[in-house]
Design an enzyme around this catalytic site. Structure first.
Site, mmCIF file in Angstrom:
data_model
loop_
_atom_site.group_PDB
_atom_site.id
_atom_site.type_symbol
_atom_site.label_atom_id
_atom_site.label_comp_id
_atom_site.label_asym_id
_atom_site.label_seq_id
_atom_site.Cartn_x
_atom_site.Cartn_y
_atom_site.Cartn_z
ATOM 1 C CG LEU A 181 39.018 31.367 34.160
ATOM 2 C CD1 LEU A 181 38.676 32.139 35.431
ATOM 3 C CD2 LEU A 181 38.334 32.014 32.954
ATOM 4 C CG ASP A 182 44.011 33.395 29.551
ATOM 5 O OD1 ASP A 182 43.972 34.261 30.448
ATOM 6 O OD2 ASP A 182 43.583 33.588 28.402
ATOM 7 C CE LYS A 183 51.644 34.769 34.731
ATOM 8 N NZ LYS A 183 53.083 34.805 34.337
ATOM 9 C CB SER B 113 41.338 35.037 32.224
ATOM 10 O OG SER B 113 41.573 35.250 30.853
ATOM 11 N NE ARG C 189 43.081 36.439 27.716
ATOM 12 C CZ ARG C 189 43.210 37.596 28.383
ATOM 13 N NH1 ARG C 189 43.533 38.690 27.721
ATOM 14 N NH2 ARG C 189 43.029 37.640 29.687
#
Length: 264
Positions: free
Chosen positions: A124-126, A128, A212
Site C-alpha cells: 500500500l503506498d504511503k 493509502s 490513483r
C-alpha cells in the site's frame, strides 16, 4: 570440444522431480521461510550459503528439501512455523522494511511481533491505508499476488467530486495511463456529501497505484484510499496501527480462493 574433435554434448541441468521436494537452493531458502527467492539468490552468490557444509555459489543448484542440511553464515536454516498477520496500515507509512530516506515504515507497527522473516504481501503506498498482510509463507504470498488467481482486493475511496453512473462505468470500462490499460472490476457508490463522495472499488489485479492512476486519468483527485478486504478476508474493526494473527479459518478461506482459480 572432445579430444577426438567431436563436440561435447551439452550438460543438462538437473530437473525438479514432479511432486517431489527438489528445488533450487534459493527457492529452498524461500520455502523454508528464511527469505525471498531473490534475497536467497543474493546470499548464494555471496557464498554465504552452504549445503552439507560445502559453500554453494550457483543459484541454479538443486537440493532436496527433505534431506539437505542448509546453513546461512554457518547457522542451519530450518523451516519456521508459518505466520500470517493482518495490519490496519495507517496513512503515512511506507511499505518496506528499511527506508533509505528514514521514513516510518509498516514494520514500526510490528514492534511487539518477531518479524525477522516476515514480509508484506504486496504494497500500500504511503498515502493509502487499511488491510495489509504479512507472512513468512512465500508460496502463499506469491499465490495471492499472482494475477492468474484473481483474488479480489476491495477499496473504499474518497474522491473530490460526486460520482455518477457515467463515472462508475468509465472506471469499469477502463482507461489508459502512461501507456498501460487499467480498469476496476467493480465500482459502486457508497455515500456522497455536498462536494465529494465515497466509492467502493474492487480490483482483481495489482498494478502499481492502479486506483490513483485510474482517477488521475479521469481528472479526479483521490482524497483517501483504504483497502478493506482481500478476497473474503475483511479488515473489520481492527484499530488503526493494530496487528492481529489470521485465524486458521481465514487462512484456509484464502487458500480456497487461490485454489479456485485453477478450477475450470
Amino acid at each position: 570440444m572432445r579430444g577426438d574433435g567431436r563436440r561435447q554434448p551439452p550438460v543438462k541441468k538437473p530437473q525438479a522431480v514432479p511432486g517431489g521436494k527438489r528445488v533450487t537452493l534459493a527457492r529452498a531458502l524461500s520455502k523454508l521461510g528464511y527469505c525471498s527467492r531473490t534475497q536467497g539468490e543474493e546470499l548464494v552468490r555471496a557464498g554465504r550459503v552452504t549445503v552439507g557444509g560445502r559453500a554453494i555459489r550457483d543459484t541454479e543448484s538443486w537440493v532436496d528439501l527433505a534431506t539437505a542440511v542448509i546453513a546461512v553464515d554457518g547457522k542451519r536454516v530450518v523451516a519456521e512455523k508459518p505466520v500470517y498477520l493482518m495490519l490496519n496500515k495507517p496513512r503515512g507509512l511506507v511499505t518496506t522494511r528499511h527506508d533509505p530516506e528514514g521514513r516510518a515504515t509498516v514494520f514500526d507497527c510490528l514492534q511487539d511481533v518477531s518479524h525477522r522473516h516476515l514480509s508484506p504481501v504486496g504494497r500500500l503506498d504511503k498515502a493509502s491505508e487499511g488491510l495489509l498482510l504479512f507472512t513468512n509463507d512465500t508460496e502463499f504470498a506469491q499465490a495471492l499476488l499472482d494475477p492468474e488467481t484473481h483474488v479480489s482486493k476491495t477499496y473504499h475511496v474518497q474522491m473530490d467530486r460526486l460520482a455518477d453512473d457515467a463515472l462508475l462505468q468509465a472506471m469499469m470500462q477502463g482507461v489508459t495511463h502512461d501507456g498501460e490499460f487499467l480498469k476496476a472490476t467493480q465500482a459502486t457508490m457508497l455515500r456522497a456529501g455536498e462536494r465529494n463522495s465515497w466509492v467502493e472499488i474492487v480490483l482483481d489485479e495489482g498494478k502499481n497505484r492502479q486506483i490513483r492512476r485510474i482517477l488521475e486519468a479521469l481528472g479526479i483527485e483521490c482524497l483517501r484510499l483504504l483497502r478493506v478486504a482481500i478476497g473474503n478476508l475483511a479488515l473489520g474493526d481492527l484499530e488503526k496501527g493494530a496487528v492481529r494473527p489470521l485465524t486458521d479459518a481465514e487462512v484456509a478461506g484464502l487458500r480456497r480462493q487461490i485454489a479456485a482459480a485453477g478450477t475450470p
